[in-house]
Design an enzyme around this catalytic site. Structure first.
Site, short mmCIF file in Angstrom:
data_model
loop_
_atom_site.label_atom_id
_atom_site.label_comp_id
_atom_site.label_asym_id
_atom_site.label_seq_id
_atom_site.Cartn_x
_atom_site.Cartn_y
_atom_site.Cartn_z
N LYS A 1 -7.42 -33.32 19.36
CA LYS A 1 -8.19 -32.27 18.71
C LYS A 1 -6.99 -31.05 18.19
O LYS A 1 -7.24 -30.81 16.90
CB LYS A 1 -9.02 -31.57 19.40
N THR B 1 -12.39 -27.39 19.46
CA THR B 1 -12.64 -27.08 20.94
C THR B 1 -11.51 -25.91 21.43
O THR B 1 -10.52 -25.83 21.03
CB THR B 1 -12.47 -28.25 21.63
N ASP B 2 -12.18 -25.20 22.25
CA ASP B 2 -11.14 -24.29 22.82
C ASP B 2 -9.94 -24.92 23.97
O ASP B 2 -9.15 -24.16 24.27
CB ASP B 2 -11.92 -23.23 23.86
N GLU B 3 -10.25 -26.43 24.07
CA GLU B 3 -9.25 -26.90 24.99
C GLU B 3 -7.91 -27.04 24.35
O GLU B 3 -6.76 -27.29 25.10
CB GLU B 3 -10.11 -28.38 25.36
N TYR C 1 -7.61 -36.01 24.95
CA TYR C 1 -8.68 -35.44 24.13
C TYR C 1 -8.13 -34.26 23.55
O TYR C 1 -8.28 -33.94 22.15
CB TYR C 1 -9.96 -35.32 24.86
P1 NAD Z 1 -20.51 -36.25 20.85
O1 NAD Z 1 -19.75 -37.25 21.70
O2 NAD Z 1 -21.91 -35.95 21.44
O3 NAD Z 1 -20.60 -36.93 19.31
C1 NAD Z 1 -19.68 -37.43 18.52
C2 NAD Z 1 -20.60 -38.28 17.53
O4 NAD Z 1 -19.46 -38.51 16.63
C3 NAD Z 1 -21.08 -39.31 17.93
O5 NAD Z 1 -22.53 -39.29 17.18
C4 NAD Z 1 -20.20 -40.56 17.32
O6 NAD Z 1 -21.18 -41.62 17.12
C5 NAD Z 1 -19.78 -40.09 16.17
N1 NAD Z 1 -18.40 -40.60 16.11
C6 NAD Z 1 -17.59 -40.99 16.97
N2 NAD Z 1 -16.52 -41.66 16.42
C7 NAD Z 1 -16.88 -41.79 14.98
C8 NAD Z 1 -16.19 -42.58 14.03
N3 NAD Z 1 -14.89 -43.09 14.02
N4 NAD Z 1 -16.79 -42.18 12.73
C9 NAD Z 1 -17.81 -41.61 12.45
N5 NAD Z 1 -18.62 -41.00 13.44
C10 NAD Z 1 -17.97 -41.03 14.61
O7 NAD Z 1 -19.82 -35.09 20.62
P2 NAD Z 1 -20.12 -33.26 20.74
O8 NAD Z 1 -20.07 -32.92 22.03
O9 NAD Z 1 -21.37 -33.29 19.92
O10 NAD Z 1 -18.86 -32.65 19.77
C11 NAD Z 1 -18.98 -32.81 18.51
C12 NAD Z 1 -17.70 -31.92 18.08
O11 NAD Z 1 -17.50 -30.63 18.57
C13 NAD Z 1 -16.57 -32.61 18.59
O12 NAD Z 1 -15.46 -32.75 17.56
C14 NAD Z 1 -16.01 -31.86 19.71
O13 NAD Z 1 -14.67 -32.05 19.69
C15 NAD Z 1 -16.33 -30.47 19.41
N6 NAD Z 1 -16.90 -29.74 20.54
C16 NAD Z 1 -17.85 -30.09 21.52
C17 NAD Z 1 -17.96 -29.07 22.53
C18 NAD Z 1 -18.88 -29.48 23.72
O14 NAD Z 1 -19.10 -28.74 24.47
N7 NAD Z 1 -19.72 -30.64 23.39
C19 NAD Z 1 -17.51 -27.89 22.43
C20 NAD Z 1 -16.51 -27.62 21.40
C21 NAD Z 1 -16.22 -28.62 20.64
O1 DAU Z 2 -14.36 -26.58 26.33
C1 DAU Z 2 -15.06 -27.42 25.34
C2 DAU Z 2 -15.29 -28.77 25.80
O2 DAU Z 2 -16.13 -28.99 26.71
C3 DAU Z 2 -15.45 -29.78 24.70
O3 DAU Z 2 -14.36 -29.89 23.81
C4 DAU Z 2 -15.52 -31.41 25.10
O4 DAU Z 2 -16.03 -32.16 24.27
C5 DAU Z 2 -16.70 -31.25 26.16
O5 DAU Z 2 -16.72 -32.56 26.72
C6 DAU Z 2 -16.63 -30.11 27.18
O6 DAU Z 2 -15.24 -30.68 28.12
P1 DAU Z 2 -15.30 -30.49 29.62
O7 DAU Z 2 -14.33 -31.55 30.31
O8 DAU Z 2 -14.95 -29.12 29.99
O9 DAU Z 2 -16.77 -31.01 29.95
P2 DAU Z 2 -17.26 -31.90 31.26
O10 DAU Z 2 -18.94 -31.78 31.03
O11 DAU Z 2 -16.83 -33.38 31.28
O12 DAU Z 2 -16.98 -31.17 32.41
C7 DAU Z 2 -17.51 -29.89 32.71
C8 DAU Z 2 -16.54 -29.46 33.91
O13 DAU Z 2 -17.26 -30.00 34.93
C9 DAU Z 2 -15.07 -29.70 34.06
O14 DAU Z 2 -14.30 -28.81 34.76
C10 DAU Z 2 -15.20 -31.22 34.90
C11 DAU Z 2 -16.33 -31.01 35.73
N1 DAU Z 2 -16.90 -32.24 35.99
C12 DAU Z 2 -17.45 -33.00 35.05
C13 DAU Z 2 -18.11 -34.06 35.43
C14 DAU Z 2 -18.46 -34.86 34.19
C15 DAU Z 2 -17.35 -32.31 37.42
O15 DAU Z 2 -16.97 -31.59 38.39
N2 DAU Z 2 -17.98 -33.41 37.72
C16 DAU Z 2 -18.34 -34.32 36.81
O16 DAU Z 2 -19.10 -35.35 37.11
#
Ligand code: NAD
Ligand code: DAU
Length: 347
Positions: A157, A128-130, A153
């Site tokens: 990562k 992730t970019d975080e 988190y």
């Molecule tokens: P998500 O939470 O929707 O899905 C995660 C999946 O991992 C789930 O299906 C869960 O059951 C599985 N999992 C969790 N713990 C596990 C374990 N111990 N063993 C096996 N499986 C397990 O997450 P996502 O949003 O699809 O993100 C997927 C990946 O991409 C993550 O590594 C996250 O850090 C990265 N990522 C997400 C975003 C985003 O915006 N969602 C952006 C950048 C990177």
């Molecule tokens: O940047 C990549 C990341 O993006 C991934 O690595 C994470 O897995 C993914 O969850 C996401 O993280 P964020 O914290 O940015 O996503 P989230 O949707 O939780 O929140 C987006 C923005 O909105 C953040 O600034 C927090 C804010 N927010 C979020 C929620 C859930 C609100 O203001 N209200 C809310 O109820």
């Protein structure tokens, strides 16, 4: 037949990656390994149930014996590792779970991968970019930006990224890493901002905005991320990192305003009525101010660019959630868990 393990394939992004690979690479077996935590939803992949080149295996990557057996049995050619605890707010209330899955789980996979009998085994770690921390008003994260994670988190990562690089430098494991910005699209668990807001607006419930709503995120359509993952898995250079982003920065408040306007149109509600649901709430602890990605490396080296304009992507995303009311009902009621029991536990 080549075999690729995709971990976390029942999650939001994993669903799109699994579907893309299963449909496109018919000569390749795709093994989806997922623990099915609250975030894992196999109904997302109902359409692949009978695909011959697809297999689902329920398992926990924190369990080293399970991971060892998995590799012994299937002798994969590579792994695309997405499984993680992914929600920042949950990491604030339960950091240890994030250390276990994101760090220990990744190290278990690395340990097994480094002993793979396949000399060309590739380990692709999705990050992730975080990990780069936060930006001020100017600048972009590049692949050279120093790591500076702030939440449990992002710290977990960042740690897993370091382990992946260490296994390349120490043991010569073929690795690639990508760090992506915020994804949006179909099948996202409604704890994350966009699906939460869509669902709340539809049900006339408050839309919570943390703090002043001025935090900035760089949004990317999830299918563009899946396409980037495909390019990097097959063509990324060993040991390299690729940043992936949408060149698409929005403050949370501006994004929610656009979403409210689109929802008013789609639900035939009076103009500006959804905006009345916006409710400012206590800020997230350690809330990063701004993320923005410089994605020029992947554009130049792998010819990847985002394909969708944000408003088009957001409109398609809203349509998906409105057309898939049942999906949302099954997720919010917990009924989505029954699907696994019916399909897999019975066998
Ligand atoms: P998500 O939470 O929707 O899905 C995660 C999946 O991992 C789930 O299906 C869960 O059951 C599985 N999992 C969790 N713990 C596990 C374990 N111990 N063993 C096996 N499986 C397990 O997450 P996502 O949003 O699809 O993100 C997927 C990946 O991409 C993550 O590594 C996250 O850090 C990265 N990522 C997400 C975003 C985003 O915006 N969602 C952006 C950048 C990177
Ligand atoms: O940047 C990549 C990341 O993006 C991934 O690595 C994470 O897995 C993914 O969850 C996401 O993280 P964020 O914290 O940015 O996503 P989230 O949707 O939780 O929140 C987006 C923005 O909105 C953040 O600034 C927090 C804010 N927010 C979020 C929620 C859930 C609100 O203001 N209200 C809310 O109820």
């Amino acid at each position: 037949m080549k075999k690729i393990i995709i971990t976390g394939g029942a999650g939001f992004i994993g669903t799109h990656v699994v579907r893309r690979f299963v449909k496109k690479y018919l000569d390749c077996k795709i093994i989806n390994v997922d623990k099915l935590t609250y975030a894992g939803n196999l109904t997302n992949l109902e359409d692949l149930e009978h695909a011959e080149n697809y297999q689902f295996i329920k398992g926990d990557i924190v369990d080293a014996n399970f991971v060892h057996e998995l590799f012994e049995t299937h002798q994969p050619d590579g792994i695309i590792h997405l499984a993680a605890e992914s929600h920042v707010d949950r990491s604030i209330s339960n950091p240890l779970e994030f250390v276990m899955t994101n760090v220990v789980g990744t190290v278990n996979l690395l340990n097994t991968a480094k002993s793979s009998k396949n000399p060309n085994f590739r380990f692709y770690h999705i990050s992730t970019d975080e990990v780069y921390g936060e930006l001020g008003a100017e600048g972009l994260f590049t692949e050279e930006t120093k790591y500076d994670p702030h939440s449990p988190y992002s710290a977990s990562k960042a740690s897993s990224d370091h382990f992946v690089r260490a296994y390349h430098d120490t043991y010569g494991l073929d690795i690639v890493i990508s760090n992506c910005s915020n994804n949006y699209g179909a099948h996202q668990f409604p704890e994350k901002l966009i699906p939460l807001a869509i669902n709340n607006i539809k049900n006339n419930k408050a839309v919570p905005i943390y703090g002043d709503g001025l935090n900035v995120r760089d949004w990317l359509w999830v299918e563009d991320h899946a396409r980037a993952i495909e390019e990097i898995y097959f063509k990324g250079k060993t040991g390299e990192t690729y940043n992936i982003g949408g060149h698409n920065e929005w403050t949370n408040l501006d994004l929610i305003h656009v979403l409210c306007n689109l929802m008013d149109e789609k639900l035939n509600r009076p103009k500006d009525s959804s905006k009345e649901l916006i409710t400012f709430v206590k800020d997230r602890a350690g809330h990063d101010a701004r993320y923005a990605i410089d994605a020029s490396k992947i554009a130049n080296e792998l010819n990847w660019k985002p394909s969708l304009q944000f408003k088009e992507g957001l409109s398609k995303t809203i349509d998906w959630y409105l057309e898939n009311e049942k999906w949302m009902e099954r997720v919010t009621s917990g009924a989505y868990k029954e699907y696994y029991e019916k399909m897999y536990d019975a066998n």
